[in-house]
Enzyme design. Structure first.
Site, PDB file in Angstrom:
ATOM      1  N   CYS A  29      -8.304  -0.946  -3.624  1.00 20.74           N
ATOM      2  CA  CYS A  29      -7.189  -0.515  -4.451  1.00 20.74           C
ATOM      3  C   CYS A  29      -6.134  -1.605  -4.524  1.00 20.74           C
ATOM      4  CB  CYS A  29      -6.595   0.780  -3.875  1.00 20.74           C
ATOM      5  SG  CYS A  29      -5.353   1.538  -4.964  1.00 20.74           S
ATOM      6  N   ASP A  77      -3.115  -1.089  -4.299  1.00 19.18           N
ATOM      7  CA  ASP A  77      -2.028  -0.655  -3.410  1.00 19.18           C
ATOM      8  C   ASP A  77      -1.624  -1.769  -2.447  1.00 19.18           C
ATOM      9  OD1 ASP A  77      -0.667   0.646  -1.073  1.00 19.18           O
ATOM     10  OD2 ASP A  77      -1.142   2.476  -2.161  1.00 19.18           O
ATOM     11  N   ARG A  95      -0.408  -1.736   0.315  1.00 18.80           N
ATOM     12  CA  ARG A  95      -0.582  -1.500   1.743  1.00 18.80           C
ATOM     13  C   ARG A  95      -2.008  -1.775   2.231  1.00 18.80           C
ATOM     14  NH1 ARG A  95       1.876   4.456   1.183  1.00 18.80           N
ATOM     15  NH2 ARG A  95       0.568   4.263  -0.684  1.00 18.80           N
ATOM     16  N   HIS A 114      -8.415   4.579   0.145  1.00 14.59           N
ATOM     17  CA  HIS A 114      -7.428   4.717   1.210  1.00 14.59           C
ATOM     18  C   HIS A 114      -6.648   6.016   1.038  1.00 14.59           C
ATOM     19  CE1 HIS A 114      -3.729   3.763  -1.170  1.00 14.59           C
ATOM     20  NE2 HIS A 114      -4.634   3.197  -1.964  1.00 14.59           N
ATOM     21  N   CYS A 148      -3.444   7.561  -1.774  1.00 13.30           N
ATOM     22  CA  CYS A 148      -3.669   6.745  -2.957  1.00 13.30           C
ATOM     23  C   CYS A 148      -2.972   7.371  -4.162  1.00 13.30           C
ATOM     24  CB  CYS A 148      -5.160   6.584  -3.233  1.00 13.30           C
ATOM     25  SG  CYS A 148      -5.501   5.556  -4.694  1.00 13.30           S
TER      26      CYS A 148
END
Lengths: 182, 211
Positions: A46, A48, A50, A104, A107
């Protein structure tokens, strides 16, 4: 409408990144002799912030060929992801052995699909909605609109399945094995 | 036909998972258990990085950033095509939902995708036969029309300029600029030294910016 988002002093964020990069190169000067890459792994994850694959696995540059998009998708008609797969698997200098699809928790993309699945079915109005349409439809058809963690796991299984069914792997499996994981 | 390839080794996966476990423990210890619960609450990165899938350019490692700092899209040769739902949805999410302040398009020296385009540009023009050929179509065209033959770094830089310009022309930014400014930048990562170089082509809603 007054914006609540004021750009930070323009130079600070970028100069921070560039300074950190400079310090990092000084601390790691031995790394930069490598001329080509030979990662054994393709990571499909992803976007993302993080989930930076090389940080969370504590790997040096050169180890993980990486494709990151919203909600770690692999669509059969997406030239973007397919070209990454082709390059990672078929390029003679690459030939990754493992493809890992990584979802994850928390999400935002999966969450958006949960919400959309619970709302009325309507045609996608923009690129993001089109992008998340397959996962939204899956959530709707399987009653997963209210279950974020079930949907995020089902999503990983679905994308692994999409990779396994790809023409790229079908071709490459004629020559050598490549493993796919979720 | 005897295979010349060895089977994928399970050791690689064991290694990755092992390293992740150690990293998570170390992070937890170093931050006295604070980092992960806070990180799980939400992300608020200020930066979207659009870079190459190349394993040698992991954005958070080369900028020594923490998880949560950099929203990231990586594809072959760091492209931003206006018709590519994948990249456009990343830009949409990053700008409209996460509210990043900066979009950084990062190319790199010795880019295999760019090198493939230099080769393709030298060959006779032909219809793309694969997703990869289609994906690299615009960059091949750029190689054919604008850069000195065979000069890979020149193409890498020209590519960064074109992708930055694609982002600046996007509907996503046009919409968001009515609410607030978002800046776009073009960088090149030099594999030989590990250093990031700003091409000095930054721009925002009011045009070019001095950085």
């Amino acid at each position: 409408m007054t914006s609540t988002f004021l750009p930070s002093p323009p130079s600070k964020i970028l100069s921070d990144l560039l300074n950190r990069n400079e310090k990092w190169t000084e601390a790691n000067s031995g790394l930069f002799l490598q001329e080509t890459q030979s990662p054994k792994v393709l990571w499909i994850g992803c976007a993302d912030s993080r989930v930076p694959e090389s940080v969370i696995t504590n790997f040096e540059p050169g180890m993980i060929f990486t494709h990151r998009n919203i909600a770690n998708q692999f669509h059969a008609d997406d030239d973007n992801a397919i070209s990454v797969l082709i390059y990672a698997v078929e390029n003679p200098k690459m030939r990754v052995d493992h493809i890992i699809v990584v979802g994850h928790t928390r999400c935002g993309g999966v969450e958006a699909c949960c919400k959309a699945a619970q709302a009325d079915d309507s045609p996608p109005a923009n690129a993001l909605q089109r992008w998340l349409a397959p996962l939204t439809e899956f959530a709707r058809n399987n009653g997963l609109g209210g279950d974020l963690s079930a949907l995020l796991e089902a999503n990983v299984r679905m994308q692994v399945d999409n990779v396994l069914k790809s023409e790229v792997l079908e071709r490459e499996w004629g020559i050598r094995d490549v493993h796919v994981h979720g | 036909m005897a295979s010349t390839f060895s089977d994928p080794s399970p050791m690689i996966l064991t290694n990755i998972l092992g390293r992740n476990e150690k990293w998570a423990e170390a992070m937890n210890d170093a931050t006295k258990g604070q980092f992960f619960p806070k990180s799980a609450e939400g992300q608020s990165p200020k930066v979207l990085w659009i870079g190459c899938a190349d394993s040698r350019v992991p954005e958070s490692v080369v900028t020594n950033s923490y998880p949560g700092d950099i929203f990231t899209h990586r594809n072959i040769a760091n492209q931003f095509h206006p018709t590519d739902d994948s990249a456009v949805s990343v830009l949409t999410y990053a700008v409209e939902h996460v509210k990043v302040e900066h979009v950084i398009l990062v190319g790199h020296t010795n880019c295999g995708g760019a090198a493939a385009c230099v080769k393709a540009a030298e060959a006779a023009q032909s219809e793309p036969t694969s997703a990869l050929d289609r994906w690299l179509g615009p960059l091949t065209e750029l190689a054919r029309t604008t850069t000195p033959e065979g000069d890979l770094t020149a193409l890498v830089e020209a590519n960064v300029r074109v992708q930055v310009s694609n982002i600046l022309a996007s509907d996503v930014l046009e919409r968001e600029w009515k609410l607030r400014d978002v800046h776009v930048h073009g960088w090149v990562y030099e594999l030989e030294t590990g250093k990031l170089r700003d091409l000095g082509i930054s721009a925002g809603r009011n045009g070019p910016l001095q950085y």
